[in-house]
Motif scaffolding. Structure first.
Motif, PDB file in Angstrom:
ATOM      1  N   ALA A 143       0.685  -1.072  -0.059  1.00 28.52           N
ATOM      2  CA  ALA A 143       0.057  -0.030   0.033  1.00 28.52           C
ATOM      3  C   ALA A 143       0.830   1.093  -0.037  1.00 28.52           C
ATOM      4  CB  ALA A 143      -0.986   0.052   1.188  1.00 28.52           C
ATOM      5  N   ALA A 144       1.973   1.205   0.719  1.00 27.07           N
ATOM      6  CA  ALA A 144       2.874   2.674   0.755  1.00 27.07           C
ATOM      7  C   ALA A 144       3.439   2.920  -0.520  1.00 27.07           C
ATOM      8  CB  ALA A 144       3.876   2.387   1.866  1.00 27.07           C
ATOM      9  N   ALA A 145       3.633   1.872  -1.303  1.00 22.56           N
ATOM     10  CA  ALA A 145       4.353   2.036  -2.506  1.00 22.56           C
ATOM     11  C   ALA A 145       3.374   2.049  -3.903  1.00 22.56           C
ATOM     12  CB  ALA A 145       5.582   1.001  -2.772  1.00 22.56           C
ATOM     13  N   TRP A 146       2.204   2.026  -3.776  1.00 21.20           N
ATOM     14  CA  TRP A 146       1.053   1.934  -4.991  1.00 21.20           C
ATOM     15  C   TRP A 146       0.507   3.254  -4.969  1.00 21.20           C
ATOM     16  CZ3 TRP A 146      -4.063   2.303  -5.394  1.00 21.20           C
ATOM     17  CH2 TRP A 146      -4.425   2.046  -6.911  1.00 21.20           C
ATOM     18  N   PRO A 147       0.368   4.021  -6.035  1.00 20.87           N
ATOM     19  CA  PRO A 147       1.173   3.542  -7.467  1.00 20.87           C
ATOM     20  C   PRO A 147       2.396   4.203  -7.384  1.00 20.87           C
ATOM     21  CG  PRO A 147      -0.301   5.354  -7.701  1.00 20.87           C
ATOM     22  CD  PRO A 147      -0.789   5.096  -6.249  1.00 20.87           C
ATOM     23  N   ARG A 148       2.558   4.965  -6.514  1.00 16.18           N
ATOM     24  CA  ARG A 148       4.114   5.489  -6.147  1.00 16.18           C
ATOM     25  C   ARG A 148       4.488   5.672  -4.609  1.00 16.18           C
ATOM     26  NH1 ARG A 148       2.770  10.510  -4.879  1.00 16.18           N
ATOM     27  NH2 ARG A 148       0.978  11.397  -5.820  1.00 16.18           N
ATOM     28  N   ALA A 157      -5.052  13.937   1.579  1.00 16.91           N
ATOM     29  CA  ALA A 157      -6.193  13.943   0.360  1.00 16.91           C
ATOM     30  C   ALA A 157      -7.018  12.757   0.011  1.00 16.91           C
ATOM     31  CB  ALA A 157      -5.248  14.297  -1.036  1.00 16.91           C
ATOM     32  N   GLY A 158      -6.571  11.826   0.699  1.00 16.06           N
ATOM     33  CA  GLY A 158      -7.616  10.439   0.620  1.00 16.06           C
ATOM     34  C   GLY A 158      -8.881  10.576   1.240  1.00 16.06           C
ATOM     35  N   VAL A 181      -7.022   8.137  11.696  1.00 14.43           N
ATOM     36  CA  VAL A 181      -6.252   6.995  11.351  1.00 14.43           C
ATOM     37  C   VAL A 181      -5.358   7.884   9.919  1.00 14.43           C
ATOM     38  CG1 VAL A 181      -6.114   4.961   9.697  1.00 14.43           C
ATOM     39  CG2 VAL A 181      -7.663   5.198  11.803  1.00 14.43           C
ATOM     40  N   ARG A 182      -6.165   8.790   9.616  1.00 11.60           N
ATOM     41  CA  ARG A 182      -5.136   9.663   8.099  1.00 11.60           C
ATOM     42  C   ARG A 182      -4.043  10.320   8.865  1.00 11.60           C
ATOM     43  NH1 ARG A 182     -10.076  10.313   6.114  1.00 11.60           N
ATOM     44  NH2 ARG A 182     -10.524  12.300   7.088  1.00 11.60           N
ATOM     45  N   SER A 183      -4.619  10.833  10.125  1.00 15.70           N
ATOM     46  CA  SER A 183      -3.422  11.736  10.923  1.00 15.70           C
ATOM     47  C   SER A 183      -2.196  10.661  11.342  1.00 15.70           C
ATOM     48  CB  SER A 183      -3.953  12.525  12.141  1.00 15.70           C
ATOM     49  OG  SER A 183      -4.695  13.313  11.514  1.00 15.70           O
ATOM     50  N   LEU A 184      -2.597   9.699  11.604  1.00 21.83           N
ATOM     51  CA  LEU A 184      -1.514   8.753  12.190  1.00 21.83           C
ATOM     52  C   LEU A 184      -0.625   8.299  11.080  1.00 21.83           C
ATOM     53  CD1 LEU A 184      -0.316   6.898  14.410  1.00 21.83           C
ATOM     54  CD2 LEU A 184      -2.072   5.166  13.912  1.00 21.83           C
ATOM     55  N   THR A 242      -6.101   3.138   4.583  1.00 22.77           N
ATOM     56  CA  THR A 242      -5.773   4.499   4.454  1.00 22.77           C
ATOM     57  C   THR A 242      -4.856   4.664   3.187  1.00 22.77           C
ATOM     58  OG1 THR A 242      -6.532   5.044   6.934  1.00 22.77           O
ATOM     59  CG2 THR A 242      -5.202   6.631   5.532  1.00 22.77           C
ATOM     60  N   MET A 243      -3.764   4.130   3.178  1.00 24.12           N
ATOM     61  CA  MET A 243      -2.763   4.286   2.249  1.00 24.12           C
ATOM     62  C   MET A 243      -3.315   3.815   0.677  1.00 24.12           C
ATOM     63  SD  MET A 243      -0.142   5.207   3.695  1.00 24.12           S
ATOM     64  CE  MET A 243       1.172   4.934   2.671  1.00 24.12           C
ATOM     65  N   PHE A 244      -4.454   2.729   0.706  1.00 24.92           N
ATOM     66  CA  PHE A 244      -4.710   2.369  -0.534  1.00 24.92           C
ATOM     67  C   PHE A 244      -5.916   3.484  -0.965  1.00 24.92           C
ATOM     68  CE2 PHE A 244      -3.695  -2.378   0.030  1.00 24.92           C
ATOM     69  CZ  PHE A 244      -2.810  -2.319  -1.030  1.00 24.92           C
ATOM     70  N   ARG A 245      -6.568   4.047   0.014  1.00 23.72           N
ATOM     71  CA  ARG A 245      -7.438   5.160  -0.529  1.00 23.72           C
ATOM     72  C   ARG A 245      -6.603   6.548  -0.984  1.00 23.72           C
ATOM     73  NH1 ARG A 245     -11.796   6.994   3.479  1.00 23.72           N
ATOM     74  NH2 ARG A 245     -12.635   8.102   1.725  1.00 23.72           N
ATOM     75  N   ALA A 246      -5.603   6.638  -0.388  1.00 21.44           N
ATOM     76  CA  ALA A 246      -4.746   7.586  -0.952  1.00 21.44           C
ATOM     77  C   ALA A 246      -4.238   7.348  -2.183  1.00 21.44           C
ATOM     78  CB  ALA A 246      -3.588   7.957   0.114  1.00 21.44           C
ATOM     79  N   GLY A 247      -3.683   6.161  -2.373  1.00 22.44           N
ATOM     80  CA  GLY A 247      -3.027   5.727  -3.368  1.00 22.44           C
ATOM     81  C   GLY A 247      -4.122   5.693  -4.485  1.00 22.44           C
ATOM     82  N   TRP A 248      -5.441   5.494  -4.472  1.00 24.40           N
ATOM     83  CA  TRP A 248      -6.352   5.415  -5.379  1.00 24.40           C
ATOM     84  C   TRP A 248      -6.602   7.016  -5.918  1.00 24.40           C
ATOM     85  CZ3 TRP A 248      -9.739   2.225  -8.062  1.00 24.40           C
ATOM     86  CH2 TRP A 248     -10.959   2.787  -8.474  1.00 24.40           C
ATOM     87  N   ASN A 249      -6.360   7.733  -5.184  1.00 26.20           N
ATOM     88  CA  ASN A 249      -6.501   9.555  -5.623  1.00 26.20           C
ATOM     89  C   ASN A 249      -5.430   9.789  -6.553  1.00 26.20           C
ATOM     90  OD1 ASN A 249      -9.089   9.855  -4.565  1.00 26.20           O
ATOM     91  ND2 ASN A 249      -8.147  10.529  -2.738  1.00 26.20           N
ATOM     92  N   ALA A 250      -4.247   9.041  -6.175  1.00 22.03           N
ATOM     93  CA  ALA A 250      -2.785   9.402  -6.739  1.00 22.03           C
ATOM     94  C   ALA A 250      -2.741   8.675  -7.843  1.00 22.03           C
ATOM     95  CB  ALA A 250      -1.676   9.059  -5.950  1.00 22.03           C
ATOM     96  N   ALA A 251      -3.536   7.406  -8.245  1.00 22.06           N
ATOM     97  CA  ALA A 251      -3.460   6.609  -9.471  1.00 22.06           C
ATOM     98  C   ALA A 251      -4.144   7.113 -10.820  1.00 22.06           C
ATOM     99  CB  ALA A 251      -3.826   5.159  -9.042  1.00 22.06           C
ATOM    100  N   ASP A 252      -3.746   6.679 -11.909  1.00 19.34           N
ATOM    101  CA  ASP A 252      -4.538   6.983 -13.123  1.00 19.34           C
ATOM    102  C   ASP A 252      -5.416   5.795 -13.317  1.00 19.34           C
ATOM    103  OD1 ASP A 252      -2.869   5.102 -14.269  1.00 19.34           O
ATOM    104  OD2 ASP A 252      -1.665   6.492 -15.053  1.00 19.34           O
ATOM    105  N   GLU A 253      -6.180   5.809 -14.398  1.00 17.75           N
ATOM    106  CA  GLU A 253      -6.984   4.881 -14.689  1.00 17.75           C
ATOM    107  C   GLU A 253      -6.500   3.461 -15.073  1.00 17.75           C
ATOM    108  OE1 GLU A 253     -10.379   4.657 -14.633  1.00 17.75           O
ATOM    109  OE2 GLU A 253     -10.270   6.886 -13.871  1.00 17.75           O
ATOM    110  N   ALA A 254      -5.129   3.581 -15.527  1.00 15.33           N
ATOM    111  CA  ALA A 254      -4.413   2.204 -15.860  1.00 15.33           C
ATOM    112  C   ALA A 254      -3.995   1.565 -14.687  1.00 15.33           C
ATOM    113  CB  ALA A 254      -3.512   2.516 -16.661  1.00 15.33           C
ATOM    114  N   ASP A 255      -3.702   2.098 -13.736  1.00 18.41           N
ATOM    115  CA  ASP A 255      -3.503   1.485 -12.198  1.00 18.41           C
ATOM    116  C   ASP A 255      -4.469   1.062 -11.358  1.00 18.41           C
ATOM    117  OD1 ASP A 255      -0.636   2.200 -12.663  1.00 18.41           O
ATOM    118  OD2 ASP A 255      -0.978   4.118 -11.893  1.00 18.41           O
ATOM    119  N   ARG A 256      -5.689   1.670 -11.526  1.00 16.98           N
ATOM    120  CA  ARG A 256      -6.542   1.390 -10.562  1.00 16.98           C
ATOM    121  C   ARG A 256      -7.296   0.186 -10.505  1.00 16.98           C
ATOM    122  NH1 ARG A 256     -10.145   7.218 -10.429  1.00 16.98           N
ATOM    123  NH2 ARG A 256      -8.630   8.234  -9.140  1.00 16.98           N
TER     124      ARG A 256
END
Length: 313
Positions: A143-148, A157-158, A181-184, A242-256
């Motif tokens: 989760a910490a490394a997806w999609p970057r 932002a998640g 949880v987001r703050s933590l 929480t990390m995956f939710r953040a990653g969803w916002n940072a990902a593009d359609e090809a990654d999701r």
């Protein structure tokens, strides 16, 4: 890559041992089928041990699939570790209170006779908690490394689309757990606590402590240890989500699609767990156990599909 492949291969060999143990148990059940009170008792043991073999082999096969995909996407190694460790945890957890096979019994007696500590055999072949902890650590690293590599700003932002809770104005009950949880999680990201070495050190220590306490604690103390582990595990799961939710916002359609399939893995497992509970309430113990046993296999297949859609290195 090579050393990771060797390490994952060792984990898969460990999981494969339990397939052999299940086969050994099924041979003994068949040989002893006349000793059971009814033929259904023997048939049930054969069915559930066979089901355990299927689930474990599914996890092994899907891990190999992801490991092969990792040649082109090295980041998938973390997912391969997560799946291999989850397979080990599940095959141990679904041991149906160990009806030992003949070969297993002889091997255990031989090992104990040659000075192998009983606690070591219990950790390797009985305790599933350490594998579950390490699997959780691997999922956190995924989760910490997806999609970057995510930043604290990504984490905050998640929660931009969170709905206001109906009890937001009520003290305690209205606490914004998501925000906490987001703050933590943002604090952990900012401090570098979600780097691989630190995650493995902290979660590995939790695995060792939990396993050790289970040997020392008994009765109410053992229950307290498990409750504390569940709370800590829930916190790890919250960070991961929480990390995956953040990653969803940072990902593009090809990654999701990667995360979509991980969601399906969780939902399919939850659906089978719910079906198991409903069957248990209805008195259908056989269906309850079957649904419970199949939950990991359904999740493994979805996780492998997630690996097939992984496009970020």
């Amino acid at each position: 890559m090579k050393r990771h492949a060797v390490a994952i291969g060792v984990l898969l060999f460990h999981a494969l041992i339990f397939v052999l143990l299940s086969a050994d148990i099924m041979v003994r059940v068949w040989d002893w089928r006349g000793r059971f009170e009814t033929p259904l008792d023997a048939a049930a043991l054969l069915f559930f041990e066979g089901l355990r073999c299927v689930v474990t082999l599914t996890g092994i096969a899907m891990t190999v699939f992801i490991l092969r995909r990792a040649r082109s996407s090295p980041s998938l190694l973390r997912l391969a570790y997560a799946l291999a460790l989850t397979t080990i945890a599940c095959t141990k957890l679904y041991g149906y209170d160990g009806f030992p096979g003949a070969l297993q019994e002889r091997a255990a007696i031989s090992l104990l006779a040659h000075g192998t500590p009983r606690w070591l055999l219990q950790v390797v072949f009985g305790q599933w908690q350490w594998a579950a902890w390490l699997a959780a650590a691997s999922f956190v690293l995924v989760a910490a490394a997806w999609p970057r590599r995510l930043t604290p700003a990504d984490v905050h932002a998640g929660g931009a689309r969170d709905r206001a809770g109906a009890m937001r104005s009520v003290a305690v009950a209205g606490a914004d757990v998501g925000s906490l949880v987001r703050s933590l999680t943002a604090y952990l990201v900012r401090g570098g606590w979600l780097e691989p070495r630190r995650v493995l050190a902290v979660v590995g220590a939790a695995a060792v402590v939990h396993t050790a306490l289970l040997f020392m604690a008994d009765g109410a103390a053992r229950t307290a240890v498990n409750v504390a582990a569940v709370v800590a595990g829930g916190a790890v799961a919250g960070i991961c989500v929480t990390m995956f939710r953040a990653g969803w916002n940072a990902a593009d359609e090809a990654d999701r699609p990667f995360l979509v399939w991980l969601r399906r893995a969780a939902l399919s497992a939850l659906a089978l767990f719910a079906s198991s509970s409903a069957a248990a309430v209805a008195g259908a113990a056989f269906l309850s156990t079957a649904a419970l046993s199949l939950a990991p296999a359904a999740a493994f297949l979805c996780i492998a599909a997630a690996g097939a859609h992984y496009t970020t290195n």
